[in-house]
Design an enzyme around this catalytic site. Structure first.
Site, PDB file in Angstrom:
ATOM      1  N   ASP A  17     -25.873 -12.116   6.308  1.00  0.00           N
ATOM      2  CA  ASP A  17     -25.794 -11.967   4.579  1.00  0.00           C
ATOM      3  C   ASP A  17     -25.402 -10.584   4.131  1.00  0.00           C
ATOM      4  O   ASP A  17     -24.867  -9.692   4.168  1.00  0.00           O
ATOM      5  CB  ASP A  17     -27.747 -11.633   3.828  1.00  0.00           C
ATOM      6  CG  ASP A  17     -28.564 -12.669   4.681  1.00  0.00           C
ATOM      7  OD1 ASP A  17     -27.718 -13.923   5.268  1.00  0.00           O
ATOM      8  OD2 ASP A  17     -29.930 -12.559   4.441  1.00  0.00           O
ATOM      9  N   HIS A  20     -25.211  -6.144   2.856  1.00  0.00           N
ATOM     10  CA  HIS A  20     -26.121  -6.513   2.457  1.00  0.00           C
ATOM     11  C   HIS A  20     -26.886  -5.211   2.146  1.00  0.00           C
ATOM     12  O   HIS A  20     -27.204  -3.950   2.014  1.00  0.00           O
ATOM     13  CB  HIS A  20     -26.921  -6.969   3.374  1.00  0.00           C
ATOM     14  CG  HIS A  20     -28.255  -8.379   3.204  1.00  0.00           C
ATOM     15  ND1 HIS A  20     -28.301  -8.469   2.352  1.00  0.00           N
ATOM     16  CD2 HIS A  20     -29.007  -8.437   4.069  1.00  0.00           C
ATOM     17  CE1 HIS A  20     -29.068  -9.294   2.145  1.00  0.00           C
ATOM     18  NE2 HIS A  20     -29.836  -9.157   3.212  1.00  0.00           N
ATOM     19  N   HIS A  78     -29.513  -9.289  11.005  1.00  0.00           N
ATOM     20  CA  HIS A  78     -29.752  -8.259  10.203  1.00  0.00           C
ATOM     21  C   HIS A  78     -31.645  -8.531  10.948  1.00  0.00           C
ATOM     22  O   HIS A  78     -31.855  -9.400  11.732  1.00  0.00           O
ATOM     23  CB  HIS A  78     -29.854  -8.139   9.114  1.00  0.00           C
ATOM     24  CG  HIS A  78     -30.276  -9.015   8.150  1.00  0.00           C
ATOM     25  ND1 HIS A  78     -29.185 -10.333   8.876  1.00  0.00           N
ATOM     26  CD2 HIS A  78     -31.069  -9.262   7.542  1.00  0.00           C
ATOM     27  CE1 HIS A  78     -29.514 -11.322   7.585  1.00  0.00           C
ATOM     28  NE2 HIS A  78     -30.910 -10.612   7.528  1.00  0.00           N
ATOM     29  N   HIS A 130     -34.392  -8.811   9.018  1.00  0.00           N
ATOM     30  CA  HIS A 130     -34.951 -10.096   7.758  1.00  0.00           C
ATOM     31  C   HIS A 130     -35.191 -10.977   8.124  1.00  0.00           C
ATOM     32  O   HIS A 130     -35.249 -11.377   9.201  1.00  0.00           O
ATOM     33  CB  HIS A 130     -34.074 -10.365   6.299  1.00  0.00           C
ATOM     34  CG  HIS A 130     -34.009  -9.350   5.519  1.00  0.00           C
ATOM     35  ND1 HIS A 130     -33.072  -9.104   4.383  1.00  0.00           N
ATOM     36  CD2 HIS A 130     -34.456  -7.629   5.704  1.00  0.00           C
ATOM     37  CE1 HIS A 130     -33.452  -8.016   3.634  1.00  0.00           C
ATOM     38  NE2 HIS A 130     -34.083  -7.424   4.110  1.00  0.00           N
ATOM     39  N   ASP A 147     -36.443 -13.796   7.950  1.00  0.00           N
ATOM     40  CA  ASP A 147     -35.575 -15.237   8.139  1.00  0.00           C
ATOM     41  C   ASP A 147     -34.820 -15.421   9.095  1.00  0.00           C
ATOM     42  O   ASP A 147     -34.001 -16.957   8.686  1.00  0.00           O
ATOM     43  CB  ASP A 147     -35.738 -15.734   6.185  1.00  0.00           C
ATOM     44  CG  ASP A 147     -34.295 -14.873   5.836  1.00  0.00           C
ATOM     45  OD1 ASP A 147     -34.222 -13.814   5.915  1.00  0.00           O
ATOM     46  OD2 ASP A 147     -33.070 -15.256   4.839  1.00  0.00           O
ATOM     47  N   HIS A 148     -34.479 -14.802   9.833  1.00  0.00           N
ATOM     48  CA  HIS A 148     -33.427 -14.486  10.210  1.00  0.00           C
ATOM     49  C   HIS A 148     -33.609 -14.179  11.925  1.00  0.00           C
ATOM     50  O   HIS A 148     -32.767 -13.752  12.892  1.00  0.00           O
ATOM     51  CB  HIS A 148     -32.203 -13.455  10.358  1.00  0.00           C
ATOM     52  CG  HIS A 148     -31.546 -13.945   8.697  1.00  0.00           C
ATOM     53  ND1 HIS A 148     -30.129 -14.229   9.594  1.00  0.00           N
ATOM     54  CD2 HIS A 148     -31.858 -13.650   7.749  1.00  0.00           C
ATOM     55  CE1 HIS A 148     -29.627 -14.665   7.935  1.00  0.00           C
ATOM     56  NE2 HIS A 148     -30.580 -14.458   7.439  1.00  0.00           N
ATOM     57  N   HIS A 159     -26.612 -21.238   4.143  1.00  0.00           N
ATOM     58  CA  HIS A 159     -27.292 -19.776   3.913  1.00  0.00           C
ATOM     59  C   HIS A 159     -27.461 -19.937   1.619  1.00  0.00           C
ATOM     60  O   HIS A 159     -27.643 -19.396   1.901  1.00  0.00           O
ATOM     61  CB  HIS A 159     -27.095 -18.015   3.878  1.00  0.00           C
ATOM     62  CG  HIS A 159     -28.252 -17.283   3.943  1.00  0.00           C
ATOM     63  ND1 HIS A 159     -28.570 -16.599   2.548  1.00  0.00           N
ATOM     64  CD2 HIS A 159     -29.006 -17.024   4.703  1.00  0.00           C
ATOM     65  CE1 HIS A 159     -29.587 -16.226   2.998  1.00  0.00           C
ATOM     66  NE2 HIS A 159     -29.735 -16.247   3.885  1.00  0.00           N
TER      67      HIS A 159
END
Length: 309
Positions: free
Chosen positions: A208, A140, A61, A63, A65-66, A267
């Site tokens: 996530d 998510h 996805h 976000h 942090d990815h 995670h």
């Protein structure tokens, strides 16, 4: 076989001693990367992995942090002299997101995109490859996918049948690779000389998400299930649900229901400074549970089934 390295096991933001969750998979000389958060290049360097080897990037996805490590990684790949195409797969909107992240960069290789839509999507690693990628939508706060990678394994070649059919030995290798071969007098197909397909290798990566119906069928019978566990304490399940994440025991229950061989938790929240404190509780649900950690590696080999010809 598949060689895997969990580059990091953190969520939200990198902290000292814990890089953001990302997985590197090596198959037949090719590299596959799942997610690319800030610091992924440092994690790769620490694990002895060159960015030059990456042919496919799978994004769960969008976000930060990815994905925020993606521009720098692609630039490093270009500076390493890579000219072969690179493919990126991810949710709908992928092209716009990648273009925005890389607006100031130009790369000496073609960048291909696969935009995923719907509850499920499947594609092959490359044409005629036995490695297949299956994406499945999870739950998510934004559109998010998990990935299962399945490496098929053909049945055993039967030289007795091949000899009985008078197939020249120089053609046997082609048949083993799944090709139809033709001589001056006849055509031969792999099914004439190959046994039933044998058990392959399966890896499922899932983060996530909260617990949802798509995960167990997707992870079913995986040799390795890498699943998020934001919090170690089962009492934080409600807090995890609000943030669209899971606790260790929920991931362990999914592993149990999916009948996987091994579970790696990943995670972890930055606030989860001692995730090892929750491992026994998770193992009470699914005994073969392990904590993810920076640079954690495993090699998955084909396993012969003594009951299968």
């Amino acid at each position: 076989m598949l060689d895997l390295c969990l580059l990091g096991c953190g969520g939200t933001r990198p902290i000292p001693g814990r890089w953001l969750t990302s997985l590197y998979i090596q198959y037949n000389g090719h590299g596959i990367l799942i997610d690319c958060g800030e610091g992924t290049q440092i994690a790769m360097a620490s694990a002895g992995i060159s960015p030059h080897s990456i042919d496919l990037i799978l994004l769960t996805h969008f976000h930060g942090d990815h994905i925020l490590g993606l521009p720098g990684l692609l630039m490093s790949m270009g500076m390493s002299g890579r000219t072969a195409p690179v493919t990126i797969a991810g949710p709908k909107g992928l092209q716009q997101v990648v273009s925005s992240l890389c607006v100031t960069a130009g790369f000496p290789f073609q960048l291909n995109g696969i935009e995923l839509s719907g509850a499920h999507a499947s594609f092959d690693f490359e044409k005629d490859s036995p490695l297949h990628i299956h994406a499945f939508e999870v739950h998510h706060s934004v559109t998010c996918y998990g990935y299962s990678l399945v490496l098929d394994r053909a049945g055993r070649f039967d030289p007795v049948k091949a000899a009985a059919l008078n197939i020249p030995k120089k053609l046997w290798n082609l048949l083993q690779k799944g090709n139809t071969v033709t001589t001056d007098t006849a055509a031969f197909t792999p099914d004439q000389v190959m046994g039933k397909p044998r058990k392959g290798i399966k890896v499922t990566y899932c983060t996530d998400t909260t617990v949802c119906d798509s995960i167990v069928p997707a992870a079913k019978d995986s040799d390795l299930f890498i699943c998020e566990g934001m919090y170690a304490d089962p009492a934080r399940a409600e807090a995890a649900e609000v943030k669209k994440h899971m606790v260790f025991t929920q991931a362990a229950q999914l592993a149990k229901e999916a009948e996987v061989k091994k579970l790696w938790l990943t995670h972890f929240s930055p606030a989860e400074t001692h995730p090892e404190e929750g491992i026994d509780t998770a193992r009470a649900v699914f005994p073969n549970t392990e904590l993810g950690e920076n640079g954690k590696k495993i090699t998955l080999n084909f396993q012969d089934d003594p009951h299968q010809p």
